[in-house]
Design a protein around this motif. Structure first.
Motif, PDB file in Angstrom:
ATOM      1  N   MET A  49       0.827  -1.208   0.000  1.00  0.00           N
ATOM      2  CA  MET A  49       0.000   0.000   0.000  1.00  0.00           C
ATOM      3  C   MET A  49       0.863   1.260   0.000  1.00  0.00           C
ATOM      4  N   GLY A  53       0.833   4.075  -2.896  1.00  0.00           N
ATOM      5  CA  GLY A  53       0.685   5.484  -2.550  1.00  0.00           C
ATOM      6  C   GLY A  53       1.811   6.335  -3.089  1.00  0.00           C
ATOM      7  N   MET A  65      -1.884   6.250   2.643  1.00  0.00           N
ATOM      8  CA  MET A  65      -1.950   4.794   2.573  1.00  0.00           C
ATOM      9  C   MET A  65      -1.735   4.148   3.946  1.00  0.00           C
ATOM     10  N   TYR A  69      -4.387   1.753   5.547  1.00  0.00           N
ATOM     11  CA  TYR A  69      -3.976   0.428   6.011  1.00  0.00           C
ATOM     12  C   TYR A  69      -4.418   0.192   7.455  1.00  0.00           C
TER      13      TYR A  69
END
Length: 129
Positions: A49, A53, A65, A69
């Motif tokens: 992630m 990002g 991100m 998350y």
């Protein structure tokens, strides 16, 4: 709002979400493999992630991100809570060598797992603006 926090706080928030998820999964799924697999999968998802990002041209950098998350992992943990006994039952059967063709999961458990993740993702998006 949350994305403007220092990166150390966001990493701490991500680590706390990972710890809560891994602790819950190791409690609900017996066996030694989970104690190594769940943290590795969680860290892999977090790094993926962050990479996504970083590669995005529009807004939504690594800070966004990390917030996404953390919130989505907590949402997943909360969403899997109602089905913890079913997860434990199936994991115990698999560890004992029982194989089924299908592992049926009632629709209410499926909705209970998906809805909190969606709500927490929207909440993360709203709070990281």
């Amino acid at each position: 709002m949350l994305a403007s926090l220092p990166i150390a706080y966001l990493l701490l928030m991500a680590a706390a979400a990972t710890f809560v998820f891994c602790f819950a999964m190791t409690k609900w799924i017996p066996g030694r493999r989970g104690k190594t697999v769940f943290p590795l999968v969680s860290i892999g998802c977090c790094l993926g992630m962050i990479l996504v990002g970083r590669l995005q041209f529009a807004h939504g950098g690594p800070q966004h991100m990390l917030v996404l998350y953390s919130f989505s992992w907590i949402g997943l943990t909360v969403g899997l809570f109602p089905s913890r006994k079913l997860i434990h039952k199936y994991a115990t059967e698999i560890n004992q060598g029982v194989k089924r063709e299908k592992y049926p999961v009632p629709v209410r458990y499926q909705f209970a797992a998906v809805i909190p993740v969606i709500v927490m993702a929207f909440l993360a998006y709203a709070l990281s603006q």
